[in-house]
Scaffold this motif. Structure first.
Motif, mmCIF file in Angstrom:
data_model
loop_
_atom_site.group_PDB
_atom_site.id
_atom_site.type_symbol
_atom_site.label_atom_id
_atom_site.label_comp_id
_atom_site.label_asym_id
_atom_site.label_seq_id
_atom_site.Cartn_x
_atom_site.Cartn_y
_atom_site.Cartn_z
ATOM 1 N N PHE A 179 2.649 -39.644 -71.096
ATOM 2 C CA PHE A 179 1.979 -40.937 -71.182
ATOM 3 C C PHE A 179 0.464 -40.752 -71.162
ATOM 4 C CE2 PHE A 179 0.144 -44.592 -68.876
ATOM 5 C CZ PHE A 179 0.386 -45.563 -69.833
ATOM 6 N N GLN A 180 -0.041 -39.904 -70.270
ATOM 7 C CA GLN A 180 -1.480 -39.669 -70.177
ATOM 8 C C GLN A 180 -2.001 -39.018 -71.466
ATOM 9 O OE1 GLN A 180 -2.857 -41.177 -67.925
ATOM 10 N NE2 GLN A 180 -1.363 -41.328 -66.308
ATOM 11 N N PHE A 181 -1.266 -38.060 -72.007
ATOM 12 C CA PHE A 181 -1.674 -37.397 -73.243
ATOM 13 C C PHE A 181 -1.804 -38.420 -74.361
ATOM 14 C CE2 PHE A 181 -0.815 -32.621 -73.364
ATOM 15 C CZ PHE A 181 -1.160 -32.461 -72.047
ATOM 16 N N GLN A 182 -0.807 -39.286 -74.479
ATOM 17 C CA GLN A 182 -0.816 -40.259 -75.557
ATOM 18 C C GLN A 182 -1.963 -41.250 -75.394
ATOM 19 O OE1 GLN A 182 3.270 -41.487 -75.184
ATOM 20 N NE2 GLN A 182 3.906 -40.124 -76.826
ATOM 21 N N ARG A 183 -2.287 -41.625 -74.191
ATOM 22 C CA ARG A 183 -3.391 -42.556 -73.958
ATOM 23 C C ARG A 183 -4.741 -41.931 -74.279
ATOM 24 N NH1 ARG A 183 -3.331 -45.590 -68.481
ATOM 25 N NH2 ARG A 183 -5.124 -46.523 -69.484
ATOM 26 N N VAL A 184 -4.884 -40.639 -74.073
ATOM 27 C CA VAL A 184 -6.146 -39.959 -74.366
ATOM 28 C C VAL A 184 -6.221 -39.598 -75.854
ATOM 29 C CG1 VAL A 184 -7.581 -37.950 -73.776
ATOM 30 C CG2 VAL A 184 -6.235 -39.042 -72.029
ATOM 31 N N LYS A 185 -5.105 -39.745 -76.555
ATOM 32 C CA LYS A 185 -5.020 -39.409 -77.976
ATOM 33 C C LYS A 185 -5.359 -37.940 -78.222
ATOM 34 C CE LYS A 185 -5.922 -44.053 -79.696
ATOM 35 N NZ LYS A 185 -5.557 -44.780 -78.579
ATOM 36 N N LEU A 186 -4.667 -37.069 -77.508
ATOM 37 C CA LEU A 186 -4.936 -35.633 -77.622
ATOM 38 C C LEU A 186 -4.128 -34.992 -78.744
ATOM 39 C CD1 LEU A 186 -5.201 -34.703 -73.876
ATOM 40 C CD2 LEU A 186 -7.020 -34.817 -75.546
ATOM 41 N N ARG A 187 -4.108 -35.620 -79.862
ATOM 42 C CA ARG A 187 -3.462 -35.066 -81.046
ATOM 43 C C ARG A 187 -4.534 -34.330 -81.827
ATOM 44 N NH1 ARG A 187 2.017 -35.769 -80.517
ATOM 45 N NH2 ARG A 187 2.441 -37.813 -79.701
ATOM 46 N N LYS A 188 -4.918 -33.152 -81.356
ATOM 47 C CA LYS A 188 -6.022 -32.454 -81.988
ATOM 48 C C LYS A 188 -5.695 -31.009 -82.265
ATOM 49 C CE LYS A 188 -9.157 -31.348 -78.356
ATOM 50 N NZ LYS A 188 -10.302 -31.813 -77.619
ATOM 51 N N THR A 189 -6.577 -30.390 -83.031
ATOM 52 C CA THR A 189 -6.417 -29.002 -83.420
ATOM 53 C C THR A 189 -7.740 -28.274 -83.199
ATOM 54 O OG1 THR A 189 -4.845 -29.657 -85.126
ATOM 55 C CG2 THR A 189 -5.805 -27.484 -85.334
ATOM 56 N N ILE A 190 -7.642 -27.039 -82.732
ATOM 57 C CA ILE A 190 -8.801 -26.158 -82.632
ATOM 58 C C ILE A 190 -8.440 -24.910 -83.420
ATOM 59 C CG2 ILE A 190 -10.205 -24.734 -81.105
ATOM 60 C CD1 ILE A 190 -9.827 -26.799 -78.945
ATOM 61 N N GLY A 191 -9.074 -24.748 -84.549
ATOM 62 C CA GLY A 191 -8.751 -23.611 -85.400
ATOM 63 C C GLY A 191 -7.301 -23.675 -85.848
ATOM 64 N N LYS A 192 -6.535 -22.666 -85.514
ATOM 65 C CA LYS A 192 -5.122 -22.581 -85.913
ATOM 66 C C LYS A 192 -4.174 -23.057 -84.818
ATOM 67 C CE LYS A 192 -5.997 -20.148 -89.724
ATOM 68 N NZ LYS A 192 -5.559 -20.420 -91.050
ATOM 69 N N ILE A 193 -4.724 -23.624 -83.741
ATOM 70 C CA ILE A 193 -3.927 -24.075 -82.599
ATOM 71 C C ILE A 193 -4.018 -25.590 -82.522
ATOM 72 C CG2 ILE A 193 -3.647 -23.949 -80.085
ATOM 73 C CD1 ILE A 193 -3.179 -21.275 -81.510
ATOM 74 N N GLY A 194 -2.893 -26.244 -82.250
ATOM 75 C CA GLY A 194 -2.936 -27.697 -82.157
ATOM 76 C C GLY A 194 -1.851 -28.257 -81.270
ATOM 77 N N VAL A 195 -1.944 -29.553 -81.039
ATOM 78 C CA VAL A 195 -0.927 -30.286 -80.301
ATOM 79 C C VAL A 195 0.140 -30.684 -81.321
ATOM 80 C CG1 VAL A 195 -0.454 -32.344 -78.923
ATOM 81 C CG2 VAL A 195 -2.623 -31.136 -78.648
ATOM 82 N N HIS A 196 1.400 -30.429 -81.010
ATOM 83 C CA HIS A 196 2.512 -30.737 -81.914
ATOM 84 C C HIS A 196 2.476 -32.200 -82.310
ATOM 85 C CE1 HIS A 196 6.637 -31.352 -83.290
ATOM 86 N NE2 HIS A 196 6.690 -30.041 -83.468
ATOM 87 N N LYS A 197 2.719 -32.499 -83.586
ATOM 88 C CA LYS A 197 2.601 -33.878 -84.080
ATOM 89 C C LYS A 197 3.634 -34.832 -83.488
ATOM 90 C CE LYS A 197 5.458 -33.336 -88.182
ATOM 91 N NZ LYS A 197 5.596 -33.677 -89.586
ATOM 92 N N ASN A 198 4.762 -34.319 -83.027
ATOM 93 C CA ASN A 198 5.809 -35.181 -82.469
ATOM 94 C C ASN A 198 5.999 -35.028 -80.966
ATOM 95 O OD1 ASN A 198 6.498 -36.227 -85.031
ATOM 96 N ND2 ASN A 198 7.750 -34.424 -85.433
ATOM 97 N N GLN A 199 5.333 -34.068 -80.348
ATOM 98 C CA GLN A 199 5.529 -33.806 -78.923
ATOM 99 C C GLN A 199 4.189 -33.440 -78.297
ATOM 100 O OE1 GLN A 199 6.064 -33.838 -75.769
ATOM 101 N NE2 GLN A 199 8.262 -33.630 -76.036
ATOM 102 N N ALA A 200 3.582 -34.395 -77.640
ATOM 103 C CA ALA A 200 2.229 -34.226 -77.105
ATOM 104 C C ALA A 200 2.123 -33.153 -76.024
ATOM 105 C CB ALA A 200 1.724 -35.557 -76.560
ATOM 106 N N LEU A 201 3.227 -32.730 -75.460
ATOM 107 C CA LEU A 201 3.183 -31.727 -74.397
ATOM 108 C C LEU A 201 3.341 -30.300 -74.909
ATOM 109 C CD1 LEU A 201 5.321 -33.565 -71.699
ATOM 110 C CD2 LEU A 201 2.834 -33.455 -71.889
ATOM 111 N N VAL A 202 3.397 -30.136 -76.231
ATOM 112 C CA VAL A 202 3.636 -28.818 -76.817
ATOM 113 C C VAL A 202 2.418 -28.384 -77.633
ATOM 114 C CG1 VAL A 202 5.076 -27.508 -78.423
ATOM 115 C CG2 VAL A 202 6.126 -29.197 -76.917
ATOM 116 N N LEU A 203 1.900 -27.195 -77.332
ATOM 117 C CA LEU A 203 0.820 -26.610 -78.123
ATOM 118 C C LEU A 203 1.446 -25.648 -79.128
ATOM 119 C CD1 LEU A 203 -1.834 -25.865 -75.367
ATOM 120 C CD2 LEU A 203 -1.517 -27.916 -76.752
ATOM 121 N N VAL A 204 0.929 -25.663 -80.361
ATOM 122 C CA VAL A 204 1.525 -24.894 -81.448
ATOM 123 C C VAL A 204 0.488 -23.965 -82.068
ATOM 124 C CG1 VAL A 204 2.645 -25.085 -83.699
ATOM 125 C CG2 VAL A 204 3.063 -26.827 -81.967
#
Length: 65
Positions: free
Chosen positions: A4-29
């Protein structure tokens, strides 16, 4: 709660080749070519963003080697 906190902060971001999974905010890819340090940096930025906005300190649920 953390999701819930991740979604409220809108942490759907990417740094270089690493990012937050598009369907699961708790998973880094690693989308290919990213390094462990990149994942660590993104995780640290996410933790800092949530702490700053909500006063909640997040911690990893897995061991990072």
């Amino acid at each position: 709660m953390a999701l819930f906190q991740f979604q409220r902060v809108k942490l759907r971001k990417t740094i270089g080749k690493i990012g937050v999974h598009k369907n699961q905010a708790l998973v880094l890819v690693n989308y290919g070519g990213g390094k462990g340090g990149d994942i660590w940096q993104l995780a640290q930025e996410i933790q800092a963003s949530v702490k700053k906005r909500f006063g909640i300190e997040l911690s990893a649920e897995v061991n990072i080697v």
